[in-house]
Enzyme design. Structure first.
Site, mmCIF file in Angstrom:
data_model
loop_
_atom_site.group_PDB
_atom_site.id
_atom_site.type_symbol
_atom_site.label_atom_id
_atom_site.label_comp_id
_atom_site.label_asym_id
_atom_site.label_seq_id
_atom_site.Cartn_x
_atom_site.Cartn_y
_atom_site.Cartn_z
ATOM 1 N N LYS A 13 0.846 -1.202 0.000
ATOM 2 C CA LYS A 13 0.000 0.000 0.000
ATOM 3 C C LYS A 13 0.876 1.244 0.000
ATOM 4 C CE LYS A 13 0.752 1.228 4.610
ATOM 5 N NZ LYS A 13 1.508 2.392 5.070
ATOM 6 N N PRO A 96 9.984 -4.725 0.880
ATOM 7 C CA PRO A 96 10.939 -4.405 1.943
ATOM 8 C C PRO A 96 10.233 -4.285 3.286
ATOM 9 C CG PRO A 96 10.465 -2.468 0.589
ATOM 10 C CD PRO A 96 9.785 -3.626 -0.072
ATOM 11 N N MET A 97 10.904 -4.716 4.343
ATOM 12 C CA MET A 97 10.302 -4.631 5.685
ATOM 13 C C MET A 97 10.650 -3.287 6.303
ATOM 14 S SD MET A 97 10.361 -8.433 7.206
ATOM 15 C CE MET A 97 12.023 -8.688 7.665
ATOM 16 N N GLY A 98 9.677 -2.713 7.004
ATOM 17 C CA GLY A 98 9.907 -1.404 7.624
ATOM 18 C C GLY A 98 10.020 -0.292 6.601
ATOM 19 N N GLY A 99 9.349 -0.474 5.458
ATOM 20 C CA GLY A 99 9.433 0.519 4.385
ATOM 21 C C GLY A 99 8.216 1.420 4.304
ATOM 22 N N GLY A 100 7.215 1.169 5.158
ATOM 23 C CA GLY A 100 5.990 1.982 5.110
ATOM 24 C C GLY A 100 5.046 1.558 4.005
ATOM 25 N N ILE A 101 5.326 0.394 3.376
ATOM 26 C CA ILE A 101 4.406 -0.050 2.336
ATOM 27 C C ILE A 101 3.568 -1.250 2.799
ATOM 28 C CG2 ILE A 101 5.603 0.998 0.387
ATOM 29 C CD1 ILE A 101 6.864 -1.626 -0.263
ATOM 30 N N SER A 105 1.435 -6.139 7.363
ATOM 31 C CA SER A 105 -0.024 -6.042 7.494
ATOM 32 C C SER A 105 -0.709 -6.735 6.320
ATOM 33 C CB SER A 105 -0.451 -4.568 7.500
ATOM 34 O OG SER A 105 0.271 -3.856 8.465
ATOM 35 N N ASP A 138 -3.111 -1.279 10.063
ATOM 36 C CA ASP A 138 -3.208 -1.272 8.601
ATOM 37 C C ASP A 138 -3.811 -2.561 8.042
ATOM 38 O OD1 ASP A 138 -2.026 1.206 8.601
ATOM 39 O OD2 ASP A 138 -0.072 0.532 7.895
HETATM 40 C C1 LIG Z 1 1.764 5.155 9.907
HETATM 41 C C2 LIG Z 1 1.150 3.987 9.170
HETATM 42 O O1 LIG Z 1 2.106 3.344 8.348
HETATM 43 C C3 LIG Z 1 0.044 4.497 8.269
HETATM 44 O O2 LIG Z 1 -0.365 3.535 7.356
HETATM 45 C C4 LIG Z 1 0.608 2.973 10.128
HETATM 46 O O3 LIG Z 1 -0.441 3.510 10.911
HETATM 47 C C5 LIG Z 1 1.657 2.367 11.037
HETATM 48 O O4 LIG Z 1 1.137 1.171 11.452
HETATM 49 P P1 LIG Z 1 2.080 0.009 12.023
HETATM 50 O O5 LIG Z 1 3.344 -0.093 11.210
HETATM 51 O O6 LIG Z 1 1.199 -1.203 12.126
HETATM 52 O O7 LIG Z 1 2.473 0.607 13.361
HETATM 53 P P2 LIG Z 1 2.530 -0.129 14.754
HETATM 54 O O8 LIG Z 1 3.544 -1.208 14.686
HETATM 55 O O9 LIG Z 1 1.129 -0.450 15.182
HETATM 56 O O10 LIG Z 1 3.054 1.093 15.646
HETATM 57 C C6 LIG Z 1 4.343 1.232 16.109
HETATM 58 C C7 LIG Z 1 4.321 2.347 17.132
HETATM 59 O O11 LIG Z 1 4.068 3.619 16.493
HETATM 60 C C8 LIG Z 1 3.218 4.418 17.283
HETATM 61 N N1 LIG Z 1 1.967 4.713 16.562
HETATM 62 C C9 LIG Z 1 1.581 3.960 15.488
HETATM 63 C C10 LIG Z 1 0.416 4.256 14.796
HETATM 64 C C11 LIG Z 1 -0.361 5.362 15.240
HETATM 65 N N2 LIG Z 1 -1.502 5.689 14.616
HETATM 66 N N3 LIG Z 1 0.036 6.088 16.300
HETATM 67 C C12 LIG Z 1 1.196 5.790 16.954
HETATM 68 O O12 LIG Z 1 1.542 6.470 17.902
HETATM 69 C C13 LIG Z 1 2.970 3.654 18.564
HETATM 70 O O13 LIG Z 1 3.942 4.047 19.486
HETATM 71 C C14 LIG Z 1 3.225 2.215 18.162
HETATM 72 O O14 LIG Z 1 3.642 1.444 19.240
HETATM 73 N N1 LIG Z 2 5.187 -11.263 7.487
HETATM 74 C C1 LIG Z 2 5.886 -10.176 7.823
HETATM 75 N N2 LIG Z 2 6.390 -9.375 6.863
HETATM 76 C C2 LIG Z 2 7.067 -8.267 7.191
HETATM 77 N N3 LIG Z 2 7.343 -7.888 8.445
HETATM 78 C C3 LIG Z 2 6.880 -8.639 9.435
HETATM 79 C C4 LIG Z 2 6.142 -9.806 9.178
HETATM 80 N N4 LIG Z 2 5.808 -10.349 10.337
HETATM 81 C C5 LIG Z 2 6.327 -9.550 11.295
HETATM 82 N N5 LIG Z 2 6.980 -8.521 10.772
HETATM 83 C C6 LIG Z 2 7.648 -7.444 11.530
HETATM 84 O O1 LIG Z 2 6.911 -6.230 11.322
HETATM 85 C C7 LIG Z 2 7.793 -5.135 11.063
HETATM 86 C C8 LIG Z 2 7.113 -4.124 10.131
HETATM 87 O O2 LIG Z 2 6.972 -4.720 8.904
HETATM 88 P P1 LIG Z 2 6.195 -4.121 7.681
HETATM 89 O O3 LIG Z 2 6.762 -4.714 6.454
HETATM 90 O O4 LIG Z 2 4.733 -4.260 7.849
HETATM 91 O O5 LIG Z 2 6.608 -2.590 7.817
HETATM 92 P P2 LIG Z 2 6.053 -1.361 7.145
HETATM 93 O O6 LIG Z 2 6.001 -1.557 5.661
HETATM 94 O O7 LIG Z 2 6.822 -0.210 7.670
HETATM 95 O O8 LIG Z 2 4.561 -1.285 7.640
HETATM 96 P P3 LIG Z 2 3.640 -0.048 7.924
HETATM 97 O O9 LIG Z 2 3.429 0.691 6.667
HETATM 98 O O10 LIG Z 2 2.398 -0.757 8.398
HETATM 99 O O11 LIG Z 2 4.361 0.771 8.961
HETATM 100 C C9 LIG Z 2 9.037 -5.768 10.455
HETATM 101 O O12 LIG Z 2 10.179 -5.016 10.717
HETATM 102 C C10 LIG Z 2 9.083 -7.141 11.128
HETATM 103 O O13 LIG Z 2 9.835 -7.062 12.326
#
Ligand SMILES: C[C@](O)(CO)[C@H](O)COP(=O)(O)OP(=O)(O)OC[C@H]1O[C@@H](n2ccc(N)nc2=O)[C@H](O)[C@@H]1O
Ligand SMILES: Nc1ncnc2c1ncn2[C@@H]1O[C@H](COP(=O)(O)OP(=O)(O)OP(=O)(O)O)[C@@H](O)[C@H]1O
Length: 283
Positions: A13, A96-101, A105, A138
């Site tokens: 996303k 990518p993990m932790g990329g915001g995409i 989820s 998400d």
């Molecule tokens: C910012 C977005 O990427 C928008 O799509 C998402 O809402 C982030 O969702 P996510 O990666 O699932 O984030 P989480 O792993 O639930 O949140 C990590 C941490 O970020 C903070 N957090 C996250 C989402 C939110 N609406 N408010 C927050 O303050 C909280 O401290 C939480 O413990």
């Molecule tokens: N199946 C999975 N794929 C990716 N990451 C996972 C998975 N299961 C657990 N994780 C953990 O969740 C963390 C966040 O991963 P994700 O790929 O959803 O990050 P993101 O793209 O930044 O998500 P968001 O946009 O929701 O912030 C990873 O760093 C990893 O530790």
């Protein structure tokens, strides 16, 4: 007889805009954001087991088996439905993990929808989205599968139909901690709530961008480079940066120039997730 087997996509996303309008008592931030899907993502294969065991066969760097969102989603669905069946799971991970995409989820949502189908549970979307929300804010939008204006922490969803351009997504090789960005004292937390629908033009900013760009030089660099060709935006809390183009050819052209030094990919924006398009074809 071979076990019923299914391969499903798990798309990425983008957050086309993201405003932070407040902070709840539990510390979570109230957002207004627009989610759109990309026709680009992981692929997950499921094969039913009759012994109740849930097993993910693909290893992830730094994510233990039982913490993986795929496994957590499968276990919760099994517990809450009382299903006696199990599942073998393999994933081809390209997001990518932790990329915001939203890879994690999205994987959780694909697992919920895939198992609902294979285990023949007959759960409706509302029930699957509610379970998904307990795994991450998400997850519900990936369960519903339609581009959406989201409020709350991302769980109150109104379907929307923005343009579907081609995107160039740059992937800076850093993982941004969402928690770190949301706890930065300089983060804007008081944007005025948008009350008009559809969201008026001129609201495409991401309130997380200034904080992420200040803390992460690689993200700042990607924004600057892409910004020479189109409006460069941050998705979620990054690290990925994206920009829209009217055609694949134009996105490819800029990609060829920028990916000499940066990692990235080109993908079409889509208001109906490719997971839902595939599931519809199955039914
Ligand atoms: C910012 C977005 O990427 C928008 O799509 C998402 O809402 C982030 O969702 P996510 O990666 O699932 O984030 P989480 O792993 O639930 O949140 C990590 C941490 O970020 C903070 N957090 C996250 C989402 C939110 N609406 N408010 C927050 O303050 C909280 O401290 C939480 O413990
Ligand atoms: N199946 C999975 N794929 C990716 N990451 C996972 C998975 N299961 C657990 N994780 C953990 O969740 C963390 C966040 O991963 P994700 O790929 O959803 O990050 P993101 O793209 O930044 O998500 P968001 O946009 O929701 O912030 C990873 O760093 C990893 O530790």
């Amino acid at each position: 007889m071979t076990a019923p087997r299914l391969t499903l996509p798990s798309p990425a996303k983008l957050n086309l805009m993201l405003h932070i309008i407040g902070r709840r008592e539990d510390g979570y931030h109230e957002l207004q954001t627009i989610f759109q899907f990309l026709d680009y993502g992981d692929e997950i294969t499921f094969a039913v087991r009759d012994d109740g065991v849930i097993r993910l066969h693909t290893e992830f760097d730094g994510v233990p088996h039982d913490s993986n969102l795929i496994v957590r989603a499968a276990k919760k669905l099994q517990e809450q439905s009382g299903c006696p069946l199990g599942i073998d799971i393999w994933i081809e991970k390209i997001l990518p993990m932790g990329g915001g995409i939203g890879g994690g989820s999205s994987n959780a949502a694909t697992t919920l929808l895939g198992l609902n189908h294979l285990w023949q549970l007959g759960w409706d979307e509302d029930r699957l989205a509610a379970l998904g929300l307990t795994l991450g804010a998400d997850v519900p939008v990936f369960v519903r599968g339609h581009a959406a204006f989201a409020e709350g922490v991302g769980e109150k969803l109104t379907p929307v139909d923005p343009e579907e351009p081609w995107y160039l997504v740059l992937v800076p090789q850093v993982s941004v901690s969402t928690a770190e960005i949301f706890s930065d004292p300089l983060l804007t937390r008081n944007s005025s709530p948008i009350k008009v629908r559809p969201v008026p033009k001129g609201n495409s900013r991401n309130d997380c961008l200034p904080v992420v760009a200040r803390r992460y030089p690689d993200v700042r660099n990607a924004l600057n480079l892409l910004g020479k060709f189109t409006e460069a935006k941050l998705t979620g809390t990054g690290s990925c940066v994206f920009g829209g183009f009217p055609s694949k050819a134009e996105a490819d052209k800029v990609s060829a120039l920028l990916t000499e030094t940066l990692t990235g990919f080109v993908a079409k924006g889509s208001n109906v997730s490719m997971l839902h398009r595939k599931l519809q074809n199955l039914l």
